[in-house]
Motif scaffolding. Structure first.
Motif, PDB file in Angstrom:
ATOM      1  N   SER A  59     -28.397  29.144  31.444  1.00 11.71           N
ATOM      2  CA  SER A  59     -27.447  29.038  32.613  1.00 11.71           C
ATOM      3  C   SER A  59     -27.086  30.352  33.596  1.00 11.71           C
ATOM      4  CB  SER A  59     -26.103  28.782  31.769  1.00 11.71           C
ATOM      5  OG  SER A  59     -26.200  27.421  31.075  1.00 11.71           O
ATOM      6  N   ILE A  60     -27.286  31.494  32.908  1.00 12.69           N
ATOM      7  CA  ILE A  60     -27.216  32.632  33.633  1.00 12.69           C
ATOM      8  C   ILE A  60     -28.516  32.665  34.616  1.00 12.69           C
ATOM      9  CG2 ILE A  60     -27.196  35.005  33.744  1.00 12.69           C
ATOM     10  CD1 ILE A  60     -25.713  34.778  31.103  1.00 12.69           C
ATOM     11  N   ALA A  61     -29.503  32.372  34.078  1.00 13.54           N
ATOM     12  CA  ALA A  61     -30.752  32.449  34.957  1.00 13.54           C
ATOM     13  C   ALA A  61     -30.478  31.284  36.198  1.00 13.54           C
ATOM     14  CB  ALA A  61     -31.919  32.094  34.128  1.00 13.54           C
ATOM     15  N   LEU A  62     -30.179  30.226  35.788  1.00 10.70           N
ATOM     16  CA  LEU A  62     -30.004  29.332  37.035  1.00 10.70           C
ATOM     17  C   LEU A  62     -29.095  29.857  38.082  1.00 10.70           C
ATOM     18  CD1 LEU A  62     -30.851  26.579  38.029  1.00 10.70           C
ATOM     19  CD2 LEU A  62     -28.746  25.697  36.935  1.00 10.70           C
ATOM     20  N   TYR A  63     -27.990  30.260  37.667  1.00  2.35           N
ATOM     21  CA  TYR A  63     -27.004  30.831  38.613  1.00  2.35           C
ATOM     22  C   TYR A  63     -27.534  32.002  39.420  1.00  2.35           C
ATOM     23  CZ  TYR A  63     -23.343  28.345  36.230  1.00  2.35           C
ATOM     24  OH  TYR A  63     -22.578  27.488  35.423  1.00  2.35           O
ATOM     25  N   VAL A  64     -28.372  32.975  38.859  1.00  6.42           N
ATOM     26  CA  VAL A  64     -29.265  33.983  39.691  1.00  6.42           C
ATOM     27  C   VAL A  64     -30.071  33.310  40.393  1.00  6.42           C
ATOM     28  CG1 VAL A  64     -30.551  36.067  39.263  1.00  6.42           C
ATOM     29  CG2 VAL A  64     -28.441  35.662  37.791  1.00  6.42           C
ATOM     30  N   ILE A  65     -30.869  32.434  39.823  1.00  6.74           N
ATOM     31  CA  ILE A  65     -31.986  31.895  40.912  1.00  6.74           C
ATOM     32  C   ILE A  65     -31.198  31.195  42.226  1.00  6.74           C
ATOM     33  CG2 ILE A  65     -33.766  30.220  41.183  1.00  6.74           C
ATOM     34  CD1 ILE A  65     -34.637  31.295  38.157  1.00  6.74           C
ATOM     35  N   GLY A  66     -30.037  30.301  41.640  1.00  5.34           N
ATOM     36  CA  GLY A  66     -29.593  29.553  42.832  1.00  5.34           C
ATOM     37  C   GLY A  66     -28.867  30.521  43.880  1.00  5.34           C
ATOM     38  N   ALA A  67     -28.279  31.731  43.535  1.00  4.35           N
ATOM     39  CA  ALA A  67     -27.738  32.742  44.466  1.00  4.35           C
ATOM     40  C   ALA A  67     -28.854  33.253  45.314  1.00  4.35           C
ATOM     41  CB  ALA A  67     -26.999  33.688  43.615  1.00  4.35           C
ATOM     42  N   ILE A 102     -38.416  25.370  47.780  1.00  2.71           N
ATOM     43  CA  ILE A 102     -39.170  25.116  46.637  1.00  2.71           C
ATOM     44  C   ILE A 102     -38.848  25.694  45.307  1.00  2.71           C
ATOM     45  CG2 ILE A 102     -41.923  25.424  46.030  1.00  2.71           C
ATOM     46  CD1 ILE A 102     -42.552  24.741  48.612  1.00  2.71           C
ATOM     47  N   GLY A 103     -38.374  26.878  45.452  1.00  8.83           N
ATOM     48  CA  GLY A 103     -37.935  27.800  44.326  1.00  8.83           C
ATOM     49  C   GLY A 103     -36.841  27.287  43.731  1.00  8.83           C
ATOM     50  N   LEU A 104     -35.891  26.889  44.457  1.00  9.86           N
ATOM     51  CA  LEU A 104     -34.745  26.102  44.029  1.00  9.86           C
ATOM     52  C   LEU A 104     -35.099  24.973  43.282  1.00  9.86           C
ATOM     53  CD1 LEU A 104     -31.684  26.269  43.905  1.00  9.86           C
ATOM     54  CD2 LEU A 104     -31.589  24.881  45.898  1.00  9.86           C
ATOM     55  N   ILE A 105     -36.066  23.930  43.704  1.00  8.53           N
ATOM     56  CA  ILE A 105     -36.339  22.766  43.045  1.00  8.53           C
ATOM     57  C   ILE A 105     -36.999  23.043  41.786  1.00  8.53           C
ATOM     58  CG2 ILE A 105     -37.962  21.051  43.212  1.00  8.53           C
ATOM     59  CD1 ILE A 105     -37.231  20.886  46.134  1.00  8.53           C
ATOM     60  N   PHE A 106     -37.976  24.262  41.672  1.00  4.91           N
ATOM     61  CA  PHE A 106     -38.480  24.696  40.381  1.00  4.91           C
ATOM     62  C   PHE A 106     -37.692  25.018  39.586  1.00  4.91           C
ATOM     63  CE2 PHE A 106     -42.996  25.133  42.681  1.00  4.91           C
ATOM     64  CZ  PHE A 106     -43.448  24.088  41.899  1.00  4.91           C
ATOM     65  N   ALA A 107     -36.486  25.947  40.038  1.00  3.13           N
ATOM     66  CA  ALA A 107     -35.604  26.584  39.080  1.00  3.13           C
ATOM     67  C   ALA A 107     -34.835  25.181  38.374  1.00  3.13           C
ATOM     68  CB  ALA A 107     -34.578  27.341  39.752  1.00  3.13           C
ATOM     69  N   VAL A 108     -34.475  24.250  39.342  1.00  2.00           N
ATOM     70  CA  VAL A 108     -33.727  23.136  38.812  1.00  2.00           C
ATOM     71  C   VAL A 108     -34.676  22.345  37.752  1.00  2.00           C
ATOM     72  CG1 VAL A 108     -32.621  20.868  39.208  1.00  2.00           C
ATOM     73  CG2 VAL A 108     -32.020  22.911  40.639  1.00  2.00           C
ATOM     74  N   LEU A 109     -35.776  22.209  37.957  1.00  2.00           N
ATOM     75  CA  LEU A 109     -36.740  21.368  37.100  1.00  2.00           C
ATOM     76  C   LEU A 109     -37.155  22.059  35.707  1.00  2.00           C
ATOM     77  CD1 LEU A 109     -39.472  19.927  39.533  1.00  2.00           C
ATOM     78  CD2 LEU A 109     -37.653  18.738  38.338  1.00  2.00           C
ATOM     79  N   ALA A 110     -37.053  23.445  35.932  1.00  2.00           N
ATOM     80  CA  ALA A 110     -37.336  24.341  34.544  1.00  2.00           C
ATOM     81  C   ALA A 110     -35.972  24.227  33.768  1.00  2.00           C
ATOM     82  CB  ALA A 110     -37.584  25.773  34.944  1.00  2.00           C
ATOM     83  N   TYR A 111     -34.845  24.411  34.496  1.00  2.00           N
ATOM     84  CA  TYR A 111     -33.410  24.134  33.744  1.00  2.00           C
ATOM     85  C   TYR A 111     -33.369  22.868  32.889  1.00  2.00           C
ATOM     86  CZ  TYR A 111     -28.459  24.054  32.705  1.00  2.00           C
ATOM     87  OH  TYR A 111     -27.310  24.194  32.103  1.00  2.00           O
TER      88      TYR A 111
END
Length: 140
Positions: A59-67, A102-111
């Motif tokens: 969850s923390i990693a997704l928030y950081v990547i989203g920001a 693309i980075g945001l899409i990969f982050a959501v898919l990884a999550y």
């Protein structure tokens, strides 16, 4: 004389090692008791679960990547606005925006993948992953 001193030192070392092992065995805790003793106040007890360590980390990693993605999208938009029609600057700005998306899409898919795996392991209760598990179990 050297041989005698060496033998005495070896005997003393052996006796001390045996005493240490016996004392350690007597004071030893089970693995669970040791983990409980090492746990700090407020530290989660589970690795997997709704309040588990892995869930918090993802969850923390997704928030950081989203920001970071939002900041990069804004930066790419600003670069696009101030490019002044220069083809190279426009291309660089578009690439910044594209790579941020693309980075945001990969982050959501990884999550989603991590949540699916943790759900399979720890029986997390979320509607989407639970439905996916039911669907997959019906296929097999």
């Amino acid at each position: 004389m050297k041989k005698f001193t060496k033998n005495v030192l070896q005997i003393i070392t052996g006796v001390c090692t045996a005493i240490t092992l016996c004392a350690g065995k007597a004071m030893a805790l089970t693995v669970q008791e040791g983990a409980e003793a090492a746990r700090a106040e407020g530290m989660p007890a589970e690795l997997v679960g709704p309040d588990g360590v892995f869930t918090r980390i993802t969850s923390i990693a997704l928030y950081v990547i989203g920001a970071i993605s939002v900041i990069m999208l804004i930066w790419g938009g600003l670069r696009y606005i101030i490019s002044g029609g220069d083809n190279k600057k426009v291309t660089d700005a578009k690439n910044t925006i594209l790579y941020a998306i693309i980075g945001l899409i990969f982050a959501v898919l990884a999550y989603a993948i991590v949540r699916f795996v943790l759900n399979s392991i720890g029986n997390l209760s979320t509607d989407g992953t639970e439905a996916a598990l039911i669907f997959l179990s019906n296929l097999c």
